[in-house]
Design an enzyme around this catalytic site. Structure first.
Site, PDB file in Angstrom:
ATOM      1  N   LYS A 185       0.850  -1.192   0.000  1.00 47.24           N
ATOM      2  CA  LYS A 185       0.000   0.000   0.000  1.00 47.24           C
ATOM      3  C   LYS A 185       0.888   1.245   0.000  1.00 47.24           C
ATOM      4  CE  LYS A 185      -1.494   2.704   2.987  1.00 47.24           C
ATOM      5  NZ  LYS A 185      -1.412   3.984   2.210  1.00 47.24           N
ATOM      6  N   GLU A 260       9.781   1.647  10.814  1.00 46.97           N
ATOM      7  CA  GLU A 260      10.865   2.600  10.553  1.00 46.97           C
ATOM      8  C   GLU A 260      10.208   3.968  10.508  1.00 46.97           C
ATOM      9  OE1 GLU A 260      13.129   5.181   9.646  1.00 46.97           O
ATOM     10  OE2 GLU A 260      12.768   4.599   7.568  1.00 46.97           O
ATOM     11  N   CYS A 294      13.608  10.986   6.859  1.00 52.65           N
ATOM     12  CA  CYS A 294      13.632  10.588   8.270  1.00 52.65           C
ATOM     13  C   CYS A 294      15.008  10.801   8.887  1.00 52.65           C
ATOM     14  CB  CYS A 294      13.199   9.134   8.419  1.00 52.65           C
ATOM     15  SG  CYS A 294      14.239   7.946   7.536  1.00 52.65           S
ATOM     16  N   GLU A 388      10.424  16.914  15.006  1.00 53.67           N
ATOM     17  CA  GLU A 388      10.830  16.622  13.637  1.00 53.67           C
ATOM     18  C   GLU A 388      10.155  17.631  12.720  1.00 53.67           C
ATOM     19  OE1 GLU A 388      11.279  12.772  10.718  1.00 53.67           O
ATOM     20  OE2 GLU A 388       9.460  12.909  11.934  1.00 53.67           O
TER      21      GLU A 388
END
Length: 493
Positions: A185, A260, A294, A388
């Protein structure tokens, strides 16, 4: 096979309004159709089918039905299919990269890297079927005891928008190589780069029908992938918030899950560092792909003796890096993926300035194009230090001692990537030994991956699992213990 090989991988008519897979491994019409918008222009790039929960449920059943025959296929034949898929990507590298640049908003060089790395991932995975699959264990005389690796069955892969091709392929390729079927997906913002391009490559390579299912979709489809009883492992790459939901649901269902997630990654620059090199590394880590990585350098922790000069050099870079449409091939930064992300980046920058950070460069935007931004005097408690950002923001925090630098770097719930730059490898390595992260780079920067390395984070950056290289066999298979005797014997009962 010859007819398929003659067709380009980028073919809008093939996927328009469709999903891929089913029991026959074909393109079939979806109940819902969605436009894919090019971030740089705001215009429609293509149309795709959008999966609902019922579509995912049927796909998982089809994958489970196809998986046993795929796992039973001779290892050399499975490996050959993976190599043919790699060859298809290598052949169409340039048109595929041009499309990825438009769909993701990334520069062309980044898109070319994606295609090349995805092909490399396939070549690496093609070696897995030909590796030893187990161990002979010590046991009593007359009994053969061994442990072998067996596939999970069906692996669900949920992939993000930022590096959609390689972040999907890094799970799809080893999962298939080790005998699993896959339900993929991709993010609906990048359904071709992260999904249909993979489907086209494997379709051309001759992957048996049903083994790969590709269904772009929203959160409903993602939850359905996790919930499908046929799916026994989930490989998820995305935000920490979404990863928590995936992990919680998978945990309740007792499924293996590899997460992750995000990162607040620190680059420590020591007082003996070469500042030209340090500024180059810091700018790349903070600004590459608009900071939508990331592993992006979310903090630049610089020794107070050199912090002002390092800031000046970063400002020079921020003020000269060209920003614009990545399809032009003449820019260093493209647009952010959508307006919601831009608003979040700008809100973090504004809040940090109000809290005392100094805006040295950037801080402005036009449409989705956010200028490379440099903030100095960023302190713990400010949003630019704690959160972040996922935008092109270099946040600089000064330190006075090595112990303070370590404390600042470890002041986060994340634990993905850290880097240290300095003239003394011994000193930099000693600092690195005390950093809580899954990826550590001495005299490098935080954005790095070479396909052959285990990749994973700690804390809010993941659940401690790793993808890639030597980690793949453990991730995408499970151990089975087997004993064999010539004949059954009586027991004490």
């Amino acid at each position: 096979m010859a007819d398929r090989q003659a067709n380009p991988l980028i073919d809008h008519d093939t996927w328009a309004g469709r999903l891929f897979g089913g029991t026959d491994g074909i393109w079939y019409t979806a109940c819902e159709i969605r436009d894919v918008i090019e971030p740089a222009t705001g215009e429609r790039l293509t149309q795709v089918g959008l999966a609902r929960a019922a579509d995912v449920a049927r796909a998982a059943q089809a994958a489970a039905a196809a998986q046993p025959a795929w796992a039973a296929l001779a290892p050399r034949e499975r490996a050959a299919i993976l190599r043919r898929a790699a060859a298809a990507l290598e052949r169409d590298l340039e048109p595929a990269a041009r499309y990825i640049a438009r769909e993701t908003g990334g520069i062309l060089a980044k898109a070319q890297l994606e295609v090349a790395e995805a092909a490399t991932q396939l070549h690496i995975a093609a070696s897995l079927p030909l590796q030893p699959h187990g161990l002979v264990l010590p046991s009593v005389a007359g009994r053969l005891s061994y442990a072998r690796r067996v596939p999970h069955g069906v692996v669900g892969v949920i992939s993000p928008f930022n590096f959609p091709l390689i972040l999907a392929m890094r799970s799809v390729a080893p999962a298939l190589a080790t005998g699993n079927a896959v339900v993929l997906k991709p993010d609906p913002q990048t359904p071709v780069s992260g999904g249909f391009l993979i489907a086209r490559a494997f379709e051309e390579a001759g992957l048996p029908p049903g083994v790969l299912q590709v269904l772009p979709g929203d959160a409903e489809a993602g939850a359905a992938v996790v919930e499908a009883p046929e799916v026994r492992m989930i490989a998820f790459t995305g935000s920490t918030a979404a990863g928590r939901k995936v992990g919680e649901l998978a945990g309740r269902l007792l499924k293996k899950v590899s997460l992750e997630l995000g990162g607040k990654n620190t680059l420590i620059v020591l007082d003996d560092a070469d500042l030209d090199i340090a500024a180059s590394n810091a700018a790349f880590g903070a600004f590459f792909h608009q900071g939508q990585i990331c592993m992006a350098t979310g903090r630049i922790v610089a020794h107070r003796k050199i912090a002002a000069e390092l800031t000046r050099r970063l400002v020079d870079k921020a003020n000269t890096l060209p920003v614009g449409d990545p399809a032009s091939g003449t820019v260093a930064l493209g647009p952010l993926i959508n307006a919601r992300q831009l608003q979040n980046v700008d809100a973090i920058v504004r809040a940090s300035i109000e809290a005392g950070a100094v805006l040295e460069a950037g801080g402005t935007h036009e449409r989705l194009f956010y200028q490379p931004t440099v903030l100095s005097n960023v302190q713990p408690g400010m949003r630019a230090f704690d959160e972040e950002i996922f935008g092109p923001v270099a946040a600089i925090t000064p330190f006075d001692s090595d112990d303070e630098a370590i404390a600042l770097a470890n002041r986060t719930e994340y634990g993905l990537s850290c880097a240290v730059i300095g003239a003394s490898v011994q000193r930099a390595s000693a600092i690195g030994e005390r950093l809580k992260c899954g990826l550590l780079h001495i005299n490098g920067q935080t954005v790095a991956d070479e396909c052959v390395n285990p990749f994973g984070g700690r804390g809010d950056s993941g659940n401690g699992s790793s993808m890639g290289g030597p980690a793949d066999f453990d991730e995408y298979t499970q151990w089975q213990w087997v004993t064999v005797k010539e004949a059954a014997e009586r027991t004490p009962f």
